[in-house]
Motif scaffolding. Structure first.
Motif, PDB file in Angstrom:
ATOM      1  N   LEU A 131      -5.355  16.494   2.160  1.00  0.00           N
ATOM      2  CA  LEU A 131      -5.255  15.661   0.963  1.00  0.00           C
ATOM      3  C   LEU A 131      -3.795  15.356   0.642  1.00  0.00           C
ATOM      4  CD1 LEU A 131      -6.651  14.219  -1.371  1.00  0.00           C
ATOM      5  CD2 LEU A 131      -6.539  16.366  -2.655  1.00  0.00           C
ATOM      6  N   ILE A 132      -2.929  16.320   0.802  1.00  0.00           N
ATOM      7  CA  ILE A 132      -1.498  16.097   0.569  1.00  0.00           C
ATOM      8  C   ILE A 132      -0.964  15.059   1.547  1.00  0.00           C
ATOM      9  CG2 ILE A 132       0.782  17.190   0.736  1.00  0.00           C
ATOM     10  CD1 ILE A 132      -0.588  19.757  -0.402  1.00  0.00           C
ATOM     11  N   LEU A 133      -1.348  15.159   2.812  1.00  0.00           N
ATOM     12  CA  LEU A 133      -0.926  14.176   3.821  1.00  0.00           C
ATOM     13  C   LEU A 133      -1.460  12.784   3.475  1.00  0.00           C
ATOM     14  CD1 LEU A 133       0.347  13.494   6.605  1.00  0.00           C
ATOM     15  CD2 LEU A 133      -1.912  13.964   7.567  1.00  0.00           C
ATOM     16  N   LEU A 134      -2.712  12.700   3.065  1.00  0.00           N
ATOM     17  CA  LEU A 134      -3.296  11.409   2.693  1.00  0.00           C
ATOM     18  C   LEU A 134      -2.597  10.810   1.480  1.00  0.00           C
ATOM     19  CD1 LEU A 134      -7.082  12.124   3.268  1.00  0.00           C
ATOM     20  CD2 LEU A 134      -5.678  10.469   4.502  1.00  0.00           C
ATOM     21  N   CYS A 135      -2.252  11.636   0.512  1.00  0.00           N
ATOM     22  CA  CYS A 135      -1.522  11.144  -0.657  1.00  0.00           C
ATOM     23  C   CYS A 135      -0.152  10.600  -0.257  1.00  0.00           C
ATOM     24  CB  CYS A 135      -1.366  12.242  -1.699  1.00  0.00           C
ATOM     25  SG  CYS A 135      -2.879  12.602  -2.609  1.00  0.00           S
ATOM     26  N   CYS A 136       0.526  11.281   0.645  1.00  0.00           N
ATOM     27  CA  CYS A 136       1.826  10.800   1.120  1.00  0.00           C
ATOM     28  C   CYS A 136       1.684   9.467   1.854  1.00  0.00           C
ATOM     29  CB  CYS A 136       2.486  11.839   2.016  1.00  0.00           C
ATOM     30  SG  CYS A 136       3.009  13.318   1.139  1.00  0.00           S
ATOM     31  N   LEU A 137       0.658   9.344   2.687  1.00  0.00           N
ATOM     32  CA  LEU A 137       0.414   8.076   3.382  1.00  0.00           C
ATOM     33  C   LEU A 137       0.078   6.964   2.387  1.00  0.00           C
ATOM     34  CD1 LEU A 137      -1.643   9.241   6.498  1.00  0.00           C
ATOM     35  CD2 LEU A 137       0.671   8.279   6.477  1.00  0.00           C
ATOM     36  N   GLN A 138      -0.700   7.301   1.371  1.00  0.00           N
ATOM     37  CA  GLN A 138      -1.030   6.305   0.356  1.00  0.00           C
ATOM     38  C   GLN A 138       0.206   5.863  -0.411  1.00  0.00           C
ATOM     39  OE1 GLN A 138      -4.201   8.157  -1.921  1.00  0.00           O
ATOM     40  NE2 GLN A 138      -5.630   6.654  -1.106  1.00  0.00           N
ATOM     41  N   LEU A 139       1.105   6.790  -0.689  1.00  0.00           N
ATOM     42  CA  LEU A 139       2.336   6.422  -1.386  1.00  0.00           C
ATOM     43  C   LEU A 139       3.179   5.472  -0.543  1.00  0.00           C
ATOM     44  CD1 LEU A 139       3.457   9.729  -3.111  1.00  0.00           C
ATOM     45  CD2 LEU A 139       2.705   7.621  -4.204  1.00  0.00           C
ATOM     46  N   MET A 140       3.279   5.754   0.747  1.00  0.00           N
ATOM     47  CA  MET A 140       4.074   4.886   1.621  1.00  0.00           C
ATOM     48  C   MET A 140       3.465   3.490   1.729  1.00  0.00           C
ATOM     49  SD  MET A 140       5.494   7.323   4.680  1.00  0.00           S
ATOM     50  CE  MET A 140       3.895   7.717   5.333  1.00  0.00           C
ATOM     51  N   THR A 141       2.159   3.413   1.933  1.00  0.00           N
ATOM     52  CA  THR A 141       1.524   2.100   2.079  1.00  0.00           C
ATOM     53  C   THR A 141       1.499   1.346   0.747  1.00  0.00           C
ATOM     54  OG1 THR A 141      -0.679   3.070   1.811  1.00  0.00           O
ATOM     55  CG2 THR A 141       0.126   2.771   4.057  1.00  0.00           C
TER      56      THR A 141
END
Length: 180
Positions: A10-20
């Protein structure tokens, strides 16, 4: 704890969402699309709260992120339908700019492989006028690029929703064992 737990995912997905979302925000600012700018801003805030909740084991923040993902999924489906002219929506409308400006997607004139040519006019030879410029031969049409952005957001949001549900259930299990 394993190497790749649901919380870490979930932390990784949140980071990817922030970048995109930051990338999407930049291109929406370039095209003066005020509705997406506003929604992207709220999305960035909610993803940061979800990230904070996952890192700090705060189930309320993760639940708030989870609920926002439902709204975010709906927004991206709406924008996809808008650019694909589905459901009575039209990509030529000024819905995304809220009627404030006449700007369209930045990708319409600056897409990959697009060649813009100025049309000859007698009085405007030295000035760049957007109405006198045509865009020819793009590799990918702008509406497909916008739908691709939405598709990436939909994929990340669906995965984020699934892992947020999983992490929330883990947090509630940990709280039950903690209070016993």
């Amino acid at each position: 704890m394993g190497c790749c737990t649901g919380r870490c995912t979930l932390i990784l997905l949140c980071c990817l969402q922030l970048m995109t979302a930051a990338e999407r925000q930049v291109f929406d600012f370039l095209s003066y699309q005020w509705a997406p700018i506003t929604v992207n801003f709220f999305h960035i805030i909610m993803v940061i709260l979800g990230l904070f909740g996952a890192v700090q084991y705060r189930s309320r923040y993760v639940i708030m992120y989870l609920l926002w993902m439902l709204l975010w999924l709906g927004w991206n489906v709406f924008v996809s339908c808008l650019y694909l002219d589905l459901g009575g929506l039209s990509k030529d409308s000024d819905i995304l700019s809220l009627g404030v400006s006449s700007h369209r997607s930045w990708w319409k004139d600056n897409g990959p492989g697009c060649e813009s040519h100025s049309l000859p006019s007698a009085g405007w030879q030295s000035q760049e006028n957007p109405e006198l410029t045509t865009v020819l031969s793009c590799w990918l049409q702008y509406q497909h690029i916008e739908v691709l952005h939405c598709s990436v957001q939909l994929l990340l949001s669906l995965l984020g929703f699934v892992y947020a549900v999983y992490v929330t259930s883990l947090f509630s299990d940990e709280e039950e064992t903690y209070y016993k």
